[in-house]
Design an enzyme around this catalytic site. Structure first.
Site, short mmCIF file in Angstrom:
data_model
loop_
_atom_site.label_atom_id
_atom_site.label_comp_id
_atom_site.label_asym_id
_atom_site.label_seq_id
_atom_site.Cartn_x
_atom_site.Cartn_y
_atom_site.Cartn_z
N ASP A 52 0.83 -1.19 0.00
CA ASP A 52 0.00 0.00 0.00
C ASP A 52 0.87 1.25 0.00
OD1 ASP A 52 -2.39 -1.43 0.08
OD2 ASP A 52 -2.47 -1.42 2.27
N TYR A 80 6.05 -8.38 8.70
CA TYR A 80 5.85 -6.93 8.77
C TYR A 80 6.13 -6.40 10.17
CZ TYR A 80 3.04 -7.61 4.50
OH TYR A 80 2.59 -7.95 3.24
N ASP A 94 -6.22 2.69 7.97
CA ASP A 94 -4.85 3.19 8.08
C ASP A 94 -4.88 4.72 8.10
OD1 ASP A 94 -5.30 3.94 5.44
OD2 ASP A 94 -3.76 2.63 4.58
N ARG A 186 -3.89 -4.15 7.62
CA ARG A 186 -4.87 -3.11 7.99
C ARG A 186 -6.10 -3.74 8.62
NH1 ARG A 186 -6.64 0.01 3.10
NH2 ARG A 186 -5.72 -1.67 1.86
#
Length: 239
Positions: A52, A80, A94, A186
């Site tokens: 993203d 992540y 987000d 997210r």
């Protein structure tokens, strides 16, 4: 490196900057390679897994014949670094959208947070965010959402392999998560907030690994005057 090397196939590890789309990063690199190595106009290049715009970190780019390796790389587990903010939400899950639905989190304890995070380890059901690139009737979900249209996302199974290195500094919670292909961090942030009962959204996301490839071997200098190839054990020649 020569033009033949890129046509035969290379794997390049990029450290994608904030607010760049994956498409923009690949286009920038494609232009640079074509200019510096006099590659043909229809030179093959593509990335193995979208990040993203609000995320940074490892973006793997394949060139030439190695573009056939993209599905194989995409199937690999991901890791992540994740930061979420509790007690508030956003429509995009987000920082793309403004904060809404503020709630008091003063009674949330560290023990409760650890208990909630434990619930998300293993196979879970997850709904992708409406602000995502998933196609619905041929249209991107985020395009429909940004037009104010109602978007119904279907749940899908995904696997959280681990959640570790948990740091709690309320309203922020930071941790490293390892997950399977197709996991939306997210959505994980949003779902954690719902389980806590006070809401949450993703404030920082950095992809650190895809399979055996690490962001430590990646470069963001391609935006300027340089780029770097993967090195052992993340060696492009090993494919």
């Amino acid at each position: 490196m020569t033009d033949k090397d890129f046509l035969n196939g290379q794997i390049i590890l990029l450290d994608k900057p904030l607010d760049w789309t994956s498409f923009q990063a690949v286009n920038k690199l494609k232009y640079k390679l074509k200019r510096e190595f006099d590659l043909p106009k229809k030179f093959k290049i593509g990335h193995a897994g979208t990040l993203d715009p609000k995320a940074t970190g490892l973006l793997i780019v394949c060139t030439g014949k190695f573009t056939k390796k993209i599905p194989e790389i995409q199937d690999a587990p991901k890791e992540y670094f994740t930061e979420i903010k509790i007690g508030v939400q956003t429509e995009s899950y987000d920082t793309e959208k403004p904060e809404i639905l503020h709630q008091d989190f003063s009674l949330i304890s560290s023990e409760f947070i650890h208990e909630v995070l434990e619930k998300f380890r293993g196979e879970i059901e997850q709904k992708p965010p409406v602000f995502s690139a998933i196609k619905i009737d041929g249209k991107r979900a985020y395009d429909l959402a940004r037009k104010g249209e109602e978007v119904e996302m279907k749940s899908r199974k995904t696997t959280i392999h681990y959640i570790k290195d948990i740091e709690i500094e309320l309203p922020f919670i930071r941790f490293v998560v390892g997950c399977s292909k197709g996991t939306y961090i997210r959505s994980l942030a949003h779902d954690i907030g719902q389980e806590l009962g006070v809401g949450a959204y993703l404030t920082n996301l950095r992809r650190t690994k895809i399979g055996e490839y690490s962001v430590e071997n990646a470069s963001s200098e391609f935006l300027e005057n340089d780029f770097r190839f993967s090195s052992e054990p993340q060696n492009y020649s090993s494919f």
